[in-house]
Scaffold this motif. Sequence first.
Motif, PDB file in Angstrom:
ATOM      1  N   TYR A 124       0.836  -1.194   0.000  1.00  0.00           N
ATOM      2  CA  TYR A 124       0.000   0.000   0.000  1.00  0.00           C
ATOM      3  C   TYR A 124       0.878   1.254   0.000  1.00  0.00           C
ATOM      4  CZ  TYR A 124      -3.446  -3.439   1.529  1.00  0.00           C
ATOM      5  OH  TYR A 124      -4.259  -4.546   1.615  1.00  0.00           O
ATOM      6  N   THR A 125       0.455   2.263  -0.760  1.00  0.00           N
ATOM      7  CA  THR A 125       1.167   3.534  -0.799  1.00  0.00           C
ATOM      8  C   THR A 125       0.165   4.679  -0.706  1.00  0.00           C
ATOM      9  OG1 THR A 125       1.138   3.700  -3.228  1.00  0.00           O
ATOM     10  CG2 THR A 125       2.971   2.496  -2.232  1.00  0.00           C
ATOM     11  N   GLY A 126       0.661   5.880  -0.340  1.00  0.00           N
ATOM     12  CA  GLY A 126      -0.213   7.040  -0.216  1.00  0.00           C
ATOM     13  C   GLY A 126      -0.196   7.608   1.190  1.00  0.00           C
ATOM     14  N   ALA A 127      -1.023   8.609   1.427  1.00  0.00           N
ATOM     15  CA  ALA A 127      -0.991   9.355   2.692  1.00  0.00           C
ATOM     16  C   ALA A 127      -1.303   8.482   3.895  1.00  0.00           C
ATOM     17  CB  ALA A 127      -1.969  10.524   2.615  1.00  0.00           C
ATOM     18  N   ASP A 128      -2.251   7.572   3.778  1.00  0.00           N
ATOM     19  CA  ASP A 128      -2.601   6.719   4.913  1.00  0.00           C
ATOM     20  C   ASP A 128      -1.579   5.609   5.125  1.00  0.00           C
ATOM     21  OD1 ASP A 128      -4.878   8.187   5.374  1.00  0.00           O
ATOM     22  OD2 ASP A 128      -6.165   6.878   4.173  1.00  0.00           O
ATOM     23  N   HIS A 129      -0.860   5.271   4.090  1.00  0.00           N
ATOM     24  CA  HIS A 129       0.152   4.208   4.157  1.00  0.00           C
ATOM     25  C   HIS A 129       1.416   4.678   3.423  1.00  0.00           C
ATOM     26  CE1 HIS A 129      -3.805   2.009   4.336  1.00  0.00           C
ATOM     27  NE2 HIS A 129      -3.225   1.599   5.459  1.00  0.00           N
ATOM     28  N   PRO A 130       2.150   5.603   4.033  1.00  0.00           N
ATOM     29  CA  PRO A 130       3.278   6.232   3.336  1.00  0.00           C
ATOM     30  C   PRO A 130       4.506   5.326   3.243  1.00  0.00           C
ATOM     31  CG  PRO A 130       3.114   7.095   5.562  1.00  0.00           C
ATOM     32  CD  PRO A 130       1.924   6.194   5.378  1.00  0.00           C
ATOM     33  N   SER A 131       4.423   4.311   2.400  1.00  0.00           N
ATOM     34  CA  SER A 131       5.578   3.453   2.164  1.00  0.00           C
ATOM     35  C   SER A 131       6.711   4.290   1.574  1.00  0.00           C
ATOM     36  CB  SER A 131       5.211   2.318   1.201  1.00  0.00           C
ATOM     37  OG  SER A 131       4.266   1.446   1.798  1.00  0.00           O
ATOM     38  N   SER A 132       7.927   4.081   2.085  1.00  0.00           N
ATOM     39  CA  SER A 132       9.012   4.983   1.707  1.00  0.00           C
ATOM     40  C   SER A 132      10.361   4.280   1.752  1.00  0.00           C
ATOM     41  CB  SER A 132       9.034   6.201   2.638  1.00  0.00           C
ATOM     42  OG  SER A 132       9.274   5.793   3.981  1.00  0.00           O
ATOM     43  N   LEU A 133      11.350   4.951   1.171  1.00  0.00           N
ATOM     44  CA  LEU A 133      12.735   4.493   1.160  1.00  0.00           C
ATOM     45  C   LEU A 133      13.613   5.640   1.607  1.00  0.00           C
ATOM     46  CD1 LEU A 133      15.000   2.454   0.285  1.00  0.00           C
ATOM     47  CD2 LEU A 133      14.853   3.506  -1.998  1.00  0.00           C
ATOM     48  N   LEU A 134      14.504   5.384   2.566  1.00  0.00           N
ATOM     49  CA  LEU A 134      15.440   6.393   3.066  1.00  0.00           C
ATOM     50  C   LEU A 134      16.790   6.183   2.397  1.00  0.00           C
ATOM     51  CD1 LEU A 134      15.883   8.739   5.096  1.00  0.00           C
ATOM     52  CD2 LEU A 134      16.699   6.999   6.726  1.00  0.00           C
ATOM     53  N   LEU A 135      17.264   7.218   1.687  1.00  0.00           N
ATOM     54  CA  LEU A 135      18.500   7.132   0.930  1.00  0.00           C
ATOM     55  C   LEU A 135      19.594   7.997   1.560  1.00  0.00           C
ATOM     56  CD1 LEU A 135      17.003   7.515  -2.670  1.00  0.00           C
ATOM     57  CD2 LEU A 135      17.937   5.408  -1.671  1.00  0.00           C
ATOM     58  N   PRO A 136      20.834   7.497   1.597  1.00  0.00           N
ATOM     59  CA  PRO A 136      21.952   8.287   2.125  1.00  0.00           C
ATOM     60  C   PRO A 136      22.646   9.071   1.015  1.00  0.00           C
ATOM     61  CG  PRO A 136      22.664   6.034   1.808  1.00  0.00           C
ATOM     62  CD  PRO A 136      21.230   6.106   1.324  1.00  0.00           C
ATOM     63  N   VAL A 137      22.118  10.223   0.678  1.00  0.00           N
ATOM     64  CA  VAL A 137      22.686  11.036  -0.398  1.00  0.00           C
ATOM     65  C   VAL A 137      23.869  11.823   0.165  1.00  0.00           C
ATOM     66  CG1 VAL A 137      22.234  12.865  -2.068  1.00  0.00           C
ATOM     67  CG2 VAL A 137      20.448  11.190  -1.532  1.00  0.00           C
ATOM     68  N   VAL A 138      25.020  11.669  -0.475  1.00  0.00           N
ATOM     69  CA  VAL A 138      26.234  12.336  -0.015  1.00  0.00           C
ATOM     70  C   VAL A 138      26.576  13.452  -0.989  1.00  0.00           C
ATOM     71  CG1 VAL A 138      28.683  12.069   0.532  1.00  0.00           C
ATOM     72  CG2 VAL A 138      27.066  10.233   1.086  1.00  0.00           C
ATOM     73  N   PRO A 139      26.501  14.709  -0.535  1.00  0.00           N
ATOM     74  CA  PRO A 139      26.832  15.815  -1.437  1.00  0.00           C
ATOM     75  C   PRO A 139      28.318  15.867  -1.729  1.00  0.00           C
ATOM     76  CG  PRO A 139      26.459  16.630   0.785  1.00  0.00           C
ATOM     77  CD  PRO A 139      26.116  15.167   0.805  1.00  0.00           C
ATOM     78  N   ALA A 140      28.658  16.403  -2.873  1.00  0.00           N
ATOM     79  CA  ALA A 140      30.068  16.573  -3.223  1.00  0.00           C
ATOM     80  C   ALA A 140      30.733  17.457  -2.182  1.00  0.00           C
ATOM     81  CB  ALA A 140      30.189  17.188  -4.610  1.00  0.00           C
ATOM     82  N   ASN A 141      31.958  17.097  -1.834  1.00  0.00           N
ATOM     83  CA  ASN A 141      32.696  17.847  -0.819  1.00  0.00           C
ATOM     84  C   ASN A 141      34.060  18.190  -1.393  1.00  0.00           C
ATOM     85  OD1 ASN A 141      33.786  18.984   1.451  1.00  0.00           O
ATOM     86  ND2 ASN A 141      33.432  17.221   2.785  1.00  0.00           N
ATOM     87  N   PRO A 142      34.268  19.437  -1.820  1.00  0.00           N
ATOM     88  CA  PRO A 142      35.548  19.807  -2.426  1.00  0.00           C
ATOM     89  C   PRO A 142      36.710  19.456  -1.494  1.00  0.00           C
ATOM     90  CG  PRO A 142      33.958  21.576  -2.670  1.00  0.00           C
ATOM     91  CD  PRO A 142      33.343  20.556  -1.758  1.00  0.00           C
ATOM     92  N   GLY A 143      37.752  18.942  -2.078  1.00  0.00           N
ATOM     93  CA  GLY A 143      38.933  18.578  -1.297  1.00  0.00           C
ATOM     94  C   GLY A 143      38.999  17.116  -0.977  1.00  0.00           C
ATOM     95  N   ARG A 144      37.879  16.406  -1.219  1.00  0.00           N
ATOM     96  CA  ARG A 144      37.892  14.957  -1.007  1.00  0.00           C
ATOM     97  C   ARG A 144      37.825  14.265  -2.364  1.00  0.00           C
ATOM     98  NH1 ARG A 144      36.808  13.652   4.367  1.00  0.00           N
ATOM     99  NH2 ARG A 144      35.839  15.304   5.599  1.00  0.00           N
ATOM    100  N   GLY A 145      38.390  13.045  -2.411  1.00  0.00           N
ATOM    101  CA  GLY A 145      38.287  12.306  -3.663  1.00  0.00           C
ATOM    102  C   GLY A 145      39.526  11.547  -3.969  1.00  0.00           C
TER     103      GLY A 145
END
Length: 588
Positions: A567-588
């Motif tokens: 089920y999806t929608g407001a009464d059943h808010p099925s969701s996925l939590l993602l670890p988005v990592v922003p670019a960080n100058p100086g790393r890489g």
Amino acid sequence: MATPAPSTGYSEEKDGMRIDWDVSIPMDDGTVMSADVFRPDGDGTYPAIVSYGPYAKGLRFQDGYPNQWDKMVADHPTVAAGSSNRYQSWEVVDPEKWVPHGYAVVRFDSRGAGRSPGAINPRSHRETEDLAAGIEWAAAQPWCSGKVGLCGISYYAINQWHVAGLQPPHLTAMVPWEGAGDYYRDSTRHGGILSEFTGNWYARQVESVQHGLAGKGVNPESGLGITGDEDLSEKELAANRVDLGAELRNRPLDGPWYRERSADWSKIAVPFLSAANWGGQGLHPRGNFEAFTQAASKDKWLEVHGLEHWTHFYTDYGVGLQRRFFDHYLKGEDNGWDKGPRVRLNVRHPGERFVPRDESEWPLARTRWTTVYLDAAANALADEVPAASQVTYQALGDGVDFALPVADQETELTGPLAATLYVSSSTADADLFLVLGVFDPDGQEVTFQGALDPNTPVAQGWLRVSHRHLDPERSLPYRPYHTHDRTEPLVAGEVVRCDVEIWPTSIVVPPGYQVVLSVRGKDYEYTGPLSDFAKTFYYANRGVGPFTHNDPADRPVEVFGGEVTLYTGADHPSSLLLPVVPANPGRG
């Protein structure tokens, strides 16, 4: 009655080392373990690298696991360089890479395996006590400086967590390389679902080198039988080992038996370097991440890599990390290790490309935790909660996919993930298999060389719906923690909330690529062509390696073979939590 001691060993100078073959190490119950010691020849004292495990110390890597050895040295020639490779054994250090640098290497067969007599009881407290005794034995030898380190892969990593909890006085530092910590959650029952790996592993890799199989083979370097000199009957062999498969099948819930075979993070104080594998889904990454975040040690480091389970432990990259760590803690060298970054990630890109990057913590503090919502009507993952809808699929089938929009810019996902799903079932239970995949602009899935399968997806998670009860004190938004101490059967048609842990991952998604979440009723299956190595590797199984979940007694059709509605929608808010990592100058 004490178990008979193994045959008396001998000492020789060979290949620039003093080798003591088949040394006897007495245990407190009278059983005598068998060890091989490799050390510098001559006067002096040296720190010892100790390992204890069931794979037979006399079985050479290239003899016991020829396909893996051949692929490793072909892909990474430096592994074999600088060594005769005659003393290589599965998942432990090569003495010829350590003894010339002033270390002693002690390898002893665990109780009931190889040349050590007794009864096999994997990961039991008895084994942990044996390893603690072995550490103290090594520290007391005249050639040892009194400082002992532990180093090894998988089994030889898992028991490091266990023995560190006993805090043997001379354990100084350790490198658990791809080692599980929780015997229930990491190893045997993913989300409460029985993994078939442990039972198959036990028969293939442990029973096959059980002590008492005289004639199994001889170590060509020592001339000693790999599995001892006794020739025991099948009945005697069976009496000398637990029936591990039955133990697991008969214990569907977590409890004292699993806790005895799991790490107690609160009691681990020794310095350690925890090395995880992004592709170790099903056994190897979770414990290494949990150790870094949960263990009481103040001096702890995390490293994460890719490729096969055994590869980087032996490459110059891996050996260099291990040696630098041990040089600091076991030799007292001021080499800057303690001042370096606590986390080293090999960030994963499509095409088996890894970019090293130093970090200060895990999960990364700059993570933008991003919730996207499942839309059953559009088979999509959306930024906003969609209109109410639902989708029904066969509970033992391929399930349903939900896709993010095609990426318009490079996006990095590095960290743990979690999903919240609202589901019902036509039966009393259901199993959820979650797979995070990435697809290229042509719609082809991007898979990776995993720890134990050549074609692994980006991330996976599992949950038996009747095991959905959470521990509120141990759960985190990005890592739900289930108690697995009760079952809560479903009522047909009743909607319940399920929070599903998805093991940590790393992937840089290029523009034009698409991220897809699959909610399935069975294991992930890679449908593309297999490489020549995949065809010969006995654990390759179309994407999940040996970590399958098809035991009919654990997943009877009458209970798990109905229909699941998501089920999806407001009464059943099925969701996925993602670890988005922003670019960080100086790393890489």
